[in-house]
Design an enzyme around this catalytic site. Sequence first.
Site, PDB file in Angstrom:
ATOM      1  N   ASP A  41      36.496  36.572  35.436  1.00 12.02           N
ATOM      2  CA  ASP A  41      36.995  35.211  35.621  1.00 12.02           C
ATOM      3  C   ASP A  41      38.517  35.183  35.774  1.00 12.02           C
ATOM      4  O   ASP A  41      39.067  34.331  36.473  1.00 12.02           O
ATOM      5  CB  ASP A  41      36.578  34.360  34.414  1.00 12.02           C
ATOM      6  CG  ASP A  41      36.655  32.865  34.692  1.00 12.02           C
ATOM      7  OD1 ASP A  41      36.806  32.497  35.870  1.00 12.02           O
ATOM      8  OD2 ASP A  41      36.575  32.082  33.742  1.00 12.02           O
ATOM      9  N   CYS A  92      44.812  28.513  36.468  1.00 13.82           N
ATOM     10  CA  CYS A  92      43.858  27.465  36.788  1.00 13.82           C
ATOM     11  C   CYS A  92      43.954  27.181  38.273  1.00 13.82           C
ATOM     12  O   CYS A  92      45.025  26.842  38.768  1.00 13.82           O
ATOM     13  CB  CYS A  92      44.203  26.202  35.993  1.00 13.82           C
ATOM     14  SG  CYS A  92      43.314  24.761  36.565  1.00 13.82           S
TER      15      CYS A  92
END
Lengths: 307, 307
Positions: A16, A240
């Site tokens: 991730d 992000c």
Amino acid sequence: MRLPQEVTIWEVGPRDGLQNEPTRLSTEEKIAWIDSLTDTGLTHIEVTSFVSPRWIPQLADAAEVFAGIKKKPGVVYSALVPNQQGLERALEVGMEAVAVFMSASESHNKKNINKTIAQTLPVLHSVTQMAKAQRAYVRGYVSTVFGCPYEGEVDVDQVLQIALSLLEDGVDEISLGDTIGVATPLQTERVLERLLKEIPQDRLALHMHDTRGTALANILVGLTMGITKIDSALGGLGGCPYAPGASGNVATDDLLYLLEGCKVNTGIDQAALLSSLVLLQNSVGHPLHSHASKIFQAQGGDSCGTV
Amino acid sequence: MRLPQEVTIWEVGPRDGLQNEPTRLSTEEKIAWIDSLTDTGLTHIEVTSFVSPRWIPQLADAAEVFAGIKKKPGVVYSALVPNQQGLERALEVGMEAVAVFMSASESHNKKNINKTIAQTLPVLHSVTQMAKAQRAYVRGYVSTVFGCPYEGEVDVDQVLQIALSLLEDGVDEISLGDTIGVATPLQTERVLERLLKEIPQDRLALHMHDTRGTALANILVGLTMGITKIDSALGGLGGCPYAPGASGNVATDDLLYLLEGCKVNTGIDQAALLSSLVLLQNSVGHPLHSHASKIFQAQGGDSCGTV
């Protein structure tokens, strides 16, 4: 405050983190980093993703990475699989744990997977069945549980129905994702209260992003409610996607600081984790988001070429 | 989770932030920024420090700043005072709230104030008496409550004795400082449990630094224990003197995000706070530490010349 005695951290940085990281690491760098993660005492590491290289070119070397890393007995190495082809590639190279994924909000699911929720569930059903037939451990990531970038608030009953459906398929645990890092402690409590009425604590994990600085506070709420599985990425790797420069996954190093201070056992060695952080930082070539990494840089951090 | 309905944020950025900030702001810039803070709905703002300019040259213009800012009725403007001379200067210009300070650990107190704890208490006693005689509101900052950079852990009974002594002197509230940002939630609970046995909730404030990312989690613990006074600095201004690059005071903007999400009222307008953040960022000329400020920069943040 009642906290669990032990917590399992599922390190998701190599998957991730790297999939959202602008710097592309070589296969050798990935293997060296994952090996250093193995040396920290972590028991669960998501090492890569068997998605189409057209989607995520950063992880095109999934098979090579998994072949190259050392496999310490007792450590679970997992990979993300989007569909049957991905699962087949993962099983072929001997992965014993896989993760399927979908979103709790219709628009994010469509944007991310190009299917409606109703179209996604049967796909995950057959992938899970196939994985379980091979005795693989199956995680189910549910994204946008605490908020969707397109729809805002997400109905917790929608989350519950998806989670129950995945568990019924045979998924071993559900990882609840705060994909855009908007959750707050009160919301975390409300969502967990609802889910825990129908799902046992040990089938739920928290996957919080620290975009607004609330991740550790939200995790603390989860811990007091009996959640003992937490996802995190070393150094807060990955950022992000909706706010470059802002932090992404909650940082394993910051989480460990909090857990150690709260006398919660993880089996992870802080010094070894710092070594792994330095290795990672040298590979990505820029400072990482975590507080621990900033302190390290500020205190000299000579071995980080980036300071 | 039981949270208070209302929380008072004491914005300490213009003092605690700027005194640790490498960029020196002009008096006009400080006044403009403090005025913008007044416009947010904040009810408590620490605007400067009447310490010797030899110690903190950044705040040498204390009197000018206080004279120049607009004073909104109902808003408390405070200043730090180290001793009688400082207090006299503060009262002379009409300050109605002052803050005295000392450390809970002997070595940090000596390093910071050049006095032992035993030598410091009588000084604060006379300053407090003099301030109360002029009907000023008096805060007492106690530093290194959760850890000392020289001594490590600090005895909570030592903290309690100092707090009780200051309260007996007439100090109105004690602000418990995690000066080096080492506190964790379990420790926060233990320290508060001990103090709250002998001190009412409304006489205690939390002044947490976010050096290790735990500040919001610690504050959440305080809120659940009935603490309703929290110190913070807009943008996380000021950094940490022991780890440049690492964050200092917990950021008002991040704290507000958490409180709003938890339905805790502060009276502060988020949009106005963002305007004040942009103004501040343009004045200091570099990106700030807070998550909110990073998201703002990442999303364009054109008005921040520094992006």
